[in-house]
Scaffold this motif. Structure first.
Motif, PDB file in Angstrom:
ATOM      1  N   ALA A 117       0.950  -1.159  -0.105  1.00 51.53           N
ATOM      2  CA  ALA A 117      -0.081   0.011   0.062  1.00 51.53           C
ATOM      3  C   ALA A 117       0.913   1.185   0.059  1.00 51.53           C
ATOM      4  O   ALA A 117       0.520   2.066  -0.658  1.00 51.53           O
ATOM      5  CB  ALA A 117      -1.011   0.045   1.338  1.00 51.53           C
ATOM      6  N   ALA A 118       1.946   1.334   0.875  1.00 53.02           N
ATOM      7  CA  ALA A 118       2.835   2.369   0.831  1.00 53.02           C
ATOM      8  C   ALA A 118       3.374   2.525  -0.571  1.00 53.02           C
ATOM      9  O   ALA A 118       3.578   3.735  -1.013  1.00 53.02           O
ATOM     10  CB  ALA A 118       3.743   2.104   1.872  1.00 53.02           C
ATOM     11  N   ALA A 119       4.032   1.587  -1.243  1.00 52.65           N
ATOM     12  CA  ALA A 119       4.493   1.614  -2.578  1.00 52.65           C
ATOM     13  C   ALA A 119       3.635   2.267  -3.588  1.00 52.65           C
ATOM     14  O   ALA A 119       3.892   3.157  -4.446  1.00 52.65           O
ATOM     15  CB  ALA A 119       4.976   0.374  -3.063  1.00 52.65           C
ATOM     16  N   VAL A 120       2.237   1.860  -3.530  1.00 55.44           N
ATOM     17  CA  VAL A 120       1.289   2.220  -4.398  1.00 55.44           C
ATOM     18  C   VAL A 120       1.046   3.854  -4.264  1.00 55.44           C
ATOM     19  O   VAL A 120       0.903   4.435  -5.223  1.00 55.44           O
ATOM     20  CB  VAL A 120      -0.058   1.499  -4.176  1.00 55.44           C
ATOM     21  CG1 VAL A 120      -1.200   2.335  -4.979  1.00 55.44           C
ATOM     22  CG2 VAL A 120       0.049   0.081  -4.630  1.00 55.44           C
ATOM     23  N   VAL A 121       0.949   4.285  -2.916  1.00 49.25           N
ATOM     24  CA  VAL A 121       0.573   5.736  -2.491  1.00 49.25           C
ATOM     25  C   VAL A 121       1.783   6.570  -2.991  1.00 49.25           C
ATOM     26  O   VAL A 121       1.661   7.784  -3.483  1.00 49.25           O
ATOM     27  CB  VAL A 121       0.452   5.686  -1.049  1.00 49.25           C
ATOM     28  CG1 VAL A 121       0.599   7.374  -0.671  1.00 49.25           C
ATOM     29  CG2 VAL A 121      -0.860   5.243  -0.626  1.00 49.25           C
ATOM     30  N   LEU A 122       3.078   6.138  -2.629  1.00 49.43           N
ATOM     31  CA  LEU A 122       4.143   6.867  -3.210  1.00 49.43           C
ATOM     32  C   LEU A 122       4.316   6.925  -4.685  1.00 49.43           C
ATOM     33  O   LEU A 122       4.652   7.965  -5.098  1.00 49.43           O
ATOM     34  CB  LEU A 122       5.628   6.057  -2.615  1.00 49.43           C
ATOM     35  CG  LEU A 122       5.761   6.395  -1.379  1.00 49.43           C
ATOM     36  CD1 LEU A 122       7.072   5.437  -0.783  1.00 49.43           C
ATOM     37  CD2 LEU A 122       6.032   7.701  -0.594  1.00 49.43           C
ATOM     38  N   ALA A 123       3.776   5.932  -5.537  1.00 46.44           N
ATOM     39  CA  ALA A 123       3.959   5.900  -6.999  1.00 46.44           C
ATOM     40  C   ALA A 123       2.902   6.850  -7.263  1.00 46.44           C
ATOM     41  O   ALA A 123       3.175   7.620  -8.509  1.00 46.44           O
ATOM     42  CB  ALA A 123       3.713   4.298  -7.566  1.00 46.44           C
ATOM     43  N   LEU A 124       1.608   6.899  -6.703  1.00 45.75           N
ATOM     44  CA  LEU A 124       0.501   7.912  -7.341  1.00 45.75           C
ATOM     45  C   LEU A 124       1.165   9.225  -6.982  1.00 45.75           C
ATOM     46  O   LEU A 124       0.846  10.094  -7.878  1.00 45.75           O
ATOM     47  CB  LEU A 124      -0.615   7.572  -6.490  1.00 45.75           C
ATOM     48  CG  LEU A 124      -1.251   6.140  -6.930  1.00 45.75           C
ATOM     49  CD1 LEU A 124      -2.582   6.078  -6.058  1.00 45.75           C
ATOM     50  CD2 LEU A 124      -1.783   6.163  -8.274  1.00 45.75           C
ATOM     51  N   ALA A 125       1.708   9.295  -5.620  1.00 48.26           N
ATOM     52  CA  ALA A 125       2.126  10.848  -5.519  1.00 48.26           C
ATOM     53  C   ALA A 125       3.320  11.425  -6.362  1.00 48.26           C
ATOM     54  O   ALA A 125       3.329  12.496  -7.062  1.00 48.26           O
ATOM     55  CB  ALA A 125       2.685  10.803  -3.882  1.00 48.26           C
ATOM     56  N   ALA A 126       4.320  10.440  -6.857  1.00 46.52           N
ATOM     57  CA  ALA A 126       5.342  10.877  -7.732  1.00 46.52           C
ATOM     58  C   ALA A 126       4.635  10.917  -9.059  1.00 46.52           C
ATOM     59  O   ALA A 126       5.186  11.937  -9.777  1.00 46.52           O
ATOM     60  CB  ALA A 126       6.284   9.821  -7.802  1.00 46.52           C
TER      61      ALA A 126
END
Length: 314
Positions: free
Chosen positions: A27-36
């Motif tokens: 979930a953290a990786a998905v959130v970071l990818a969306l933010a980037a």
């Protein structure tokens, strides 16, 4: 003790391993990818007007408007806090008239939108031209044409209604036994409030008051309803209307709001830390060791009562 007992090896300590939570990392990786993805896309989008943003970010007109916003915030909060304390005392008064007046005030100012109140204050000059005291008449035109003054009054009166409830809840959270003990010691009401009640109530009053200051800073953007347009949002929109490009100027205003809010949040943190100094618990070394073993670290508000050195695993 038998030789067999002396030769028996001691049991190894249990090595507890934390549970793995792969779902959290995914979930953290998905959130970071969306933010980037959003940040990179926004930086490469010319419709944001980044060149205009850089040009006006440190413009003197914007900096002056930020000072006006701070002045509105400080003056409104000072008046709101003072009036809020008075209303809180009235709400707790045994006098039914004072309680009723305070209740009606809170009902009106908490029950109507602040934007509507500010519009009403902006029209005050058309409602009152002078104040007749019987023996003399005071001209109000100069005062009610000062939009900065009307903006401060409108914000302060609205804020007082919320501060009254914050102060009242903080005072009522202090046990009544504290008041009774102070009276038994011969302390006056004012001394009891100053030395006994308020120091304990401040731990409850300070956090929401800090939030109210930050909220007031952002609420100043509504004073265009008065109308007063020399604060940060109003000045940014004036420039945006001249440029026919509102997006970069909205970003400029948002950046200044974030910068000032961050400073206020840091100040609130240290102020809360100051009033939390007395919230500590004294434990023995054995109790502290057991608590540290259970939680994995020594809590910050714990002290050793018997001055024994702490050794993990005691």
């Amino acid at each position: 003790m038998t030789p067999t007992d002396t030769a028996r090896p001691s049991a190894a300590p249990i090595q507890a391993k934390p549970l793995r939570h792969p779902g959290r990392w995914i979930a953290a990786a998905v959130v970071l990818a969306l933010a980037a993805w959003f940040i990179i896309g926004a930086l490469n989008n010319d419709n944001y007007g980044w060149d205009v943003y850089r040009q006006y970010l440190l413009d003197t007109r914007i900096a002056t408007a930020a000072l006006h916003t701070l002045a509105l915030t400080v003056l409104s909060m000072v008046i709101g806090v003072v009036l809020g304390v008075v209303l809180a005392v009235m709400r707790m008064s045994p006098n039914p008239v004072l309680r009723a007046v305070a209740w009606v005030y809170l009902w009106v100012f908490r029950g109507t939108p602040v934007y509507v109140q500010l519009v009403f204050w902006g029209l005050m000059g058309s409602l009152y031209q002078s104040l007749n005291l019987g023996f003399t008449e005071i001209d109000l035109q100069a005062l009610l044409s000062n939009m900065f003054f009307l903006a401060v009054i409108g914000l302060a009166l609205n804020e007082a209604a919320y501060m009254a409830e914050i102060v009242r809840s903080g005072i009522q959270a202090v046990p009544t036994g504290q008041m009774e003990a102070s009276k038994a010691l011969g302390m006056s009401w004012s001394l009891t409030m100053r030395r006994t009640v308020l120091p304990q109530a401040m731990k409850i009053i300070i956090p929401p008051t800090g939030n109210e200051v930050i909220s007031m800073l952002k609420t100043t953007s509504l004073v265009v309803a008065v109308p007063y347009s020399l604060e940060l949002y109003g000045r940014s929109m004036d420039i945006a209307n001249a440029l026919f490009d509102p997006v970069p100027m909205l970003l400029v205003a948002a950046t200044w709001y974030l910068a000032v809010t961050s400073v206020l949040m840091i100040g609130q943190h240290y102020l809360e830390k100051h009033y939390d100094r007395g919230v500590t618990r004294e434990l023995t070394g054995r109790q502290l060791a057991a608590l540290a073993d259970a939680e994995g670290s020594i809590p910050a508000n714990m002290t050793v009562a018997d001055n024994q050195p702490y050794r993990k695993g005691n």
